[in-house]
Design a protein around this motif. Structure first.
Motif, PDB file in Angstrom:
ATOM      1  N   SER A 180       3.455 -14.410 -11.591  1.00  0.00           N
ATOM      2  CA  SER A 180       2.869 -13.382 -11.671  1.00  0.00           C
ATOM      3  C   SER A 180       2.407 -12.856 -13.218  1.00  0.00           C
ATOM      4  CB  SER A 180       4.017 -12.020 -11.520  1.00  0.00           C
ATOM      5  OG  SER A 180       5.014 -12.884 -12.265  1.00  0.00           O
ATOM      6  N   ALA A 181       2.781 -14.423 -14.413  1.00  0.00           N
ATOM      7  CA  ALA A 181       2.634 -14.063 -15.773  1.00  0.00           C
ATOM      8  C   ALA A 181       1.459 -14.291 -15.829  1.00  0.00           C
ATOM      9  CB  ALA A 181       3.064 -14.668 -16.499  1.00  0.00           C
ATOM     10  N   ALA A 182       0.246 -14.888 -14.568  1.00  0.00           N
ATOM     11  CA  ALA A 182      -0.618 -15.549 -15.060  1.00  0.00           C
ATOM     12  C   ALA A 182      -2.118 -14.145 -13.865  1.00  0.00           C
ATOM     13  CB  ALA A 182      -1.229 -16.811 -14.458  1.00  0.00           C
ATOM     14  N   TRP A 183      -1.494 -13.779 -13.608  1.00  0.00           N
ATOM     15  CA  TRP A 183      -2.382 -12.861 -12.917  1.00  0.00           C
ATOM     16  C   TRP A 183      -3.538 -11.656 -13.632  1.00  0.00           C
ATOM     17  CZ3 TRP A 183       1.305  -9.521  -9.206  1.00  0.00           C
ATOM     18  CH2 TRP A 183       2.421 -11.019  -8.293  1.00  0.00           C
ATOM     19  N   THR A 184      -4.209 -11.747 -13.062  1.00  0.00           N
ATOM     20  CA  THR A 184      -5.473 -10.667 -13.746  1.00  0.00           C
ATOM     21  C   THR A 184      -5.383  -9.592 -12.946  1.00  0.00           C
ATOM     22  OG1 THR A 184      -7.677 -11.519 -12.310  1.00  0.00           O
ATOM     23  CG2 THR A 184      -6.889 -12.815 -14.491  1.00  0.00           C
ATOM     24  N   LEU A 185      -6.283  -8.163 -13.804  1.00  0.00           N
ATOM     25  CA  LEU A 185      -6.314  -6.925 -12.812  1.00  0.00           C
ATOM     26  C   LEU A 185      -6.573  -6.765 -11.601  1.00  0.00           C
ATOM     27  CD1 LEU A 185      -7.339  -5.203 -16.133  1.00  0.00           C
ATOM     28  CD2 LEU A 185      -5.177  -4.970 -15.786  1.00  0.00           C
ATOM     29  N   SER A 186      -7.661  -7.426 -11.341  1.00  0.00           N
ATOM     30  CA  SER A 186      -8.230  -7.460  -9.818  1.00  0.00           C
ATOM     31  C   SER A 186      -6.870  -7.745  -9.267  1.00  0.00           C
ATOM     32  CB  SER A 186      -9.605  -8.548  -9.307  1.00  0.00           C
ATOM     33  OG  SER A 186      -9.271 -10.107 -10.574  1.00  0.00           O
ATOM     34  N   TYR A 187      -6.578  -9.221  -9.205  1.00  0.00           N
ATOM     35  CA  TYR A 187      -5.214  -9.961  -8.254  1.00  0.00           C
ATOM     36  C   TYR A 187      -4.507  -8.237  -8.522  1.00  0.00           C
ATOM     37  CZ  TYR A 187      -2.105 -12.390  -5.767  1.00  0.00           C
ATOM     38  OH  TYR A 187      -1.613 -13.141  -4.944  1.00  0.00           O
ATOM     39  N   GLY A 188      -3.739  -8.277  -9.980  1.00  0.00           N
ATOM     40  CA  GLY A 188      -2.415  -8.068 -10.271  1.00  0.00           C
ATOM     41  C   GLY A 188      -2.681  -6.103  -9.677  1.00  0.00           C
ATOM     42  N   LEU A 189      -4.135  -5.846  -9.799  1.00  0.00           N
ATOM     43  CA  LEU A 189      -3.997  -4.718  -8.865  1.00  0.00           C
ATOM     44  C   LEU A 189      -3.819  -4.434  -7.571  1.00  0.00           C
ATOM     45  CD1 LEU A 189      -5.253  -1.568  -9.220  1.00  0.00           C
ATOM     46  CD2 LEU A 189      -7.911  -2.303  -8.623  1.00  0.00           C
ATOM     47  N   GLU A 190      -4.291  -5.072  -6.492  1.00  0.00           N
ATOM     48  CA  GLU A 190      -3.712  -5.538  -5.067  1.00  0.00           C
ATOM     49  C   GLU A 190      -2.511  -4.906  -5.128  1.00  0.00           C
ATOM     50  OE1 GLU A 190      -3.932  -5.534  -1.396  1.00  0.00           O
ATOM     51  OE2 GLU A 190      -5.757  -5.373  -2.707  1.00  0.00           O
ATOM     52  N   SER A 191      -0.961  -5.809  -5.891  1.00  0.00           N
ATOM     53  CA  SER A 191      -0.175  -5.814  -6.003  1.00  0.00           C
ATOM     54  C   SER A 191       0.541  -4.254  -6.188  1.00  0.00           C
ATOM     55  CB  SER A 191       0.824  -6.524  -6.990  1.00  0.00           C
ATOM     56  OG  SER A 191       1.798  -7.079  -6.631  1.00  0.00           O
ATOM     57  N   PHE A 192      -0.409  -3.658  -7.056  1.00  0.00           N
ATOM     58  CA  PHE A 192       0.181  -2.241  -7.549  1.00  0.00           C
ATOM     59  C   PHE A 192      -0.086  -1.669  -6.606  1.00  0.00           C
ATOM     60  CE2 PHE A 192      -0.896   1.477  -9.426  1.00  0.00           C
ATOM     61  CZ  PHE A 192       0.342   1.697 -10.208  1.00  0.00           C
ATOM     62  N   LYS A 193      -0.704  -1.933  -5.472  1.00  0.00           N
ATOM     63  CA  LYS A 193      -1.267  -0.580  -4.806  1.00  0.00           C
ATOM     64  C   LYS A 193      -0.153  -1.014  -3.544  1.00  0.00           C
ATOM     65  CE  LYS A 193      -4.655  -0.424  -0.938  1.00  0.00           C
ATOM     66  NZ  LYS A 193      -6.433  -0.587  -0.514  1.00  0.00           N
ATOM     67  N   GLY A 194       0.663  -2.154  -3.454  1.00  0.00           N
ATOM     68  CA  GLY A 194       1.327  -2.782  -2.178  1.00  0.00           C
ATOM     69  C   GLY A 194       2.828  -1.722  -3.032  1.00  0.00           C
ATOM     70  N   ALA A 195       2.916  -1.448  -4.182  1.00  0.00           N
ATOM     71  CA  ALA A 195       4.104  -1.117  -4.302  1.00  0.00           C
ATOM     72  C   ALA A 195       3.760   0.519  -4.771  1.00  0.00           C
ATOM     73  CB  ALA A 195       3.916  -1.705  -5.695  1.00  0.00           C
ATOM     74  N   HIS A 196       2.320   1.328  -4.788  1.00  0.00           N
ATOM     75  CA  HIS A 196       2.548   2.619  -4.931  1.00  0.00           C
ATOM     76  C   HIS A 196       1.367   2.667  -3.768  1.00  0.00           C
ATOM     77  CE1 HIS A 196       3.810   1.099  -9.059  1.00  0.00           C
ATOM     78  NE2 HIS A 196       4.307   1.790  -9.127  1.00  0.00           N
ATOM     79  N   HIS A 197       1.955   2.265  -2.307  1.00  0.00           N
ATOM     80  CA  HIS A 197       0.852   2.494  -1.717  1.00  0.00           C
ATOM     81  C   HIS A 197       0.510   4.240  -1.039  1.00  0.00           C
ATOM     82  CE1 HIS A 197       4.608   1.758   0.625  1.00  0.00           C
ATOM     83  NE2 HIS A 197       3.994   2.894   1.692  1.00  0.00           N
ATOM     84  N   THR A 198       1.537   5.417  -1.161  1.00  0.00           N
ATOM     85  CA  THR A 198       1.139   6.600  -0.737  1.00  0.00           C
ATOM     86  C   THR A 198       1.454   7.297  -2.272  1.00  0.00           C
ATOM     87  OG1 THR A 198       4.205   6.459  -1.588  1.00  0.00           O
ATOM     88  CG2 THR A 198       3.804   5.522   0.576  1.00  0.00           C
ATOM     89  N   ASN A 199       1.295   6.583  -2.955  1.00  0.00           N
ATOM     90  CA  ASN A 199       0.520   7.419  -4.357  1.00  0.00           C
ATOM     91  C   ASN A 199      -0.687   6.793  -4.836  1.00  0.00           C
ATOM     92  OD1 ASN A 199       3.633   6.027  -5.527  1.00  0.00           O
ATOM     93  ND2 ASN A 199       3.966   8.483  -5.538  1.00  0.00           N
ATOM     94  N   TRP A 200      -1.389   7.484  -4.095  1.00  0.00           N
ATOM     95  CA  TRP A 200      -3.064   7.376  -4.238  1.00  0.00           C
ATOM     96  C   TRP A 200      -3.390   7.839  -5.619  1.00  0.00           C
ATOM     97  CZ3 TRP A 200      -5.584   4.467  -1.487  1.00  0.00           C
ATOM     98  CH2 TRP A 200      -4.900   3.976  -0.140  1.00  0.00           C
ATOM     99  N   ASN A 201      -2.513   8.989  -6.340  1.00  0.00           N
ATOM    100  CA  ASN A 201      -3.158   9.327  -7.977  1.00  0.00           C
ATOM    101  C   ASN A 201      -2.892   8.672  -8.595  1.00  0.00           C
ATOM    102  OD1 ASN A 201      -0.510   9.523  -6.980  1.00  0.00           O
ATOM    103  ND2 ASN A 201      -0.309  11.196  -8.678  1.00  0.00           N
TER     104      ASN A 201
END
Length: 301
Positions: free
Chosen positions: A245-266
């Protein structure tokens, strides 16, 4: 004898009234003509702009309103961007993406420019065949070679969980960049290089002092292409950096962020805005050089 009653002649309209009406009619016609000519462009602009507007407006909504049918924020929640920025790992993803995009762009330009110069200005046997081989590599999908490349970089080189397998190959040139630069170099008259050689310049000095200043628009165009590709790359980081995870980029990290905040669309939309913002800003300030480089790049073979 009864005299016929003569009606008074109709008075002509005042000159200033007729001139004002004519100007008003002309302005109306010009406005309608402008709308008719640019209607397709206006429709296309709305087609591309409205999704960005929707993403931005959702990014500044509250949690409850983001799940409703409201299209306009009742309360502008600018703190959503701060909350996303303070998310653990987001700053690391940002830094990794910036390193990947900048280093990849610089390495691609430095390694591709001499190759394009040689294929455009040097005369040697097999030059056209080499150009065909360069172009043929553009037709090869990356999925075809991903398995042997992955085994080489992870098993042989031990670079699993890093971005090095994506950055290092850019030091050996890029087929698309070589092709565009070569096409632009073919439009430069050979008299410039011959005059530089008469003055005692070697090939490297001719390239750096004579050719490079003349092809700045083309370099800017291919640099933007490469920067956008690296910034938005999802496939490469997913293959090589997903285990760390320390080598993730924004494009790949955004997918993880979306999974963690799947109900927080804002918050998801706010993260999307922060990912898109640098690309939009870069293109806004460099669009003149980008468009000029693409326009002036020739197709001479």
């Amino acid at each position: 004898m009864t005299q016929a009653t003569l009606a008074p002649p109709a008075q002509a309209p005042a000159p200033h009234h007729s001139a004002a009406a004519a100007r008003k009619t002309a302005k109306r016609k010009d406005a309608l003509h402008w709308i008719a000519v640019h209607s397709l462009g206006i429709a296309a602009a709305l087609f591309f702009v409205l999704p960005f507007v929707f993403v931005f407006l959702t990014a500044v909504m509250s949690d409850n309103q983001a799940l409703s049918r409201d299209l306009w924020p009742r309360d502008w929640q600018w703190s959503n961007f701060r909350q996303v920025w303070d998310t653990p790992g987001f700053l690391t993803w940002w830094r990794n993406t910036l390193v990947y995009a900048v280093s990849g762009t610089v390495l691609t330009i430095v390694s591709s420019l001499p190759v394009a110069y040689a294929l455009a200005k040097f005369r040697f046997r097999g030059r056209n065949l080499m150009m065909v081989l360069v172009i043929s590599t553009m037709m090869l999908p990356p999925q075809v070679v991903i398995i042997p490349m992955y085994l080489f970089w992870t098993r042989q080189m031990g670079m699993d969980g890093t971005l090095y397998p994506l950055i290092i190959p850019m030091a050996f040139g890029d087929a698309f960049t070589i092709f565009l630069l070569r096409q632009f170099l073919l439009t430069i008259p050979k008299e410039y290089t011959e005059a530089a050689k008469v003055d005692g310049c070697g090939e490297l000095r001719t390239l750096l002092t004579v050719i490079v200043p003349m092809i700045k628009p083309a370099i800017a165009a291919v640099a933007l292409f490469q920067f956008f590709y690296c910034w938005n790359d999802y496939f490469g980081p997913q293959i090589y950096a997903s285990s760390n995870s320390a080598a993730w980029t924004l494009s790949y990290g955004l997918e993880s962020f979306k999974g963690a905040h799947h109900t927080n669309w804002n918050l998801t939309m706010a993260a999307t805005v922060l990912v898109m913002a640098p690309v939009i800003v870069v293109f806004f300030f460099a669009q003149k050089a980008f468009i000029e480089g693409v326009t002036l790049t020739g197709v001479k073979g």
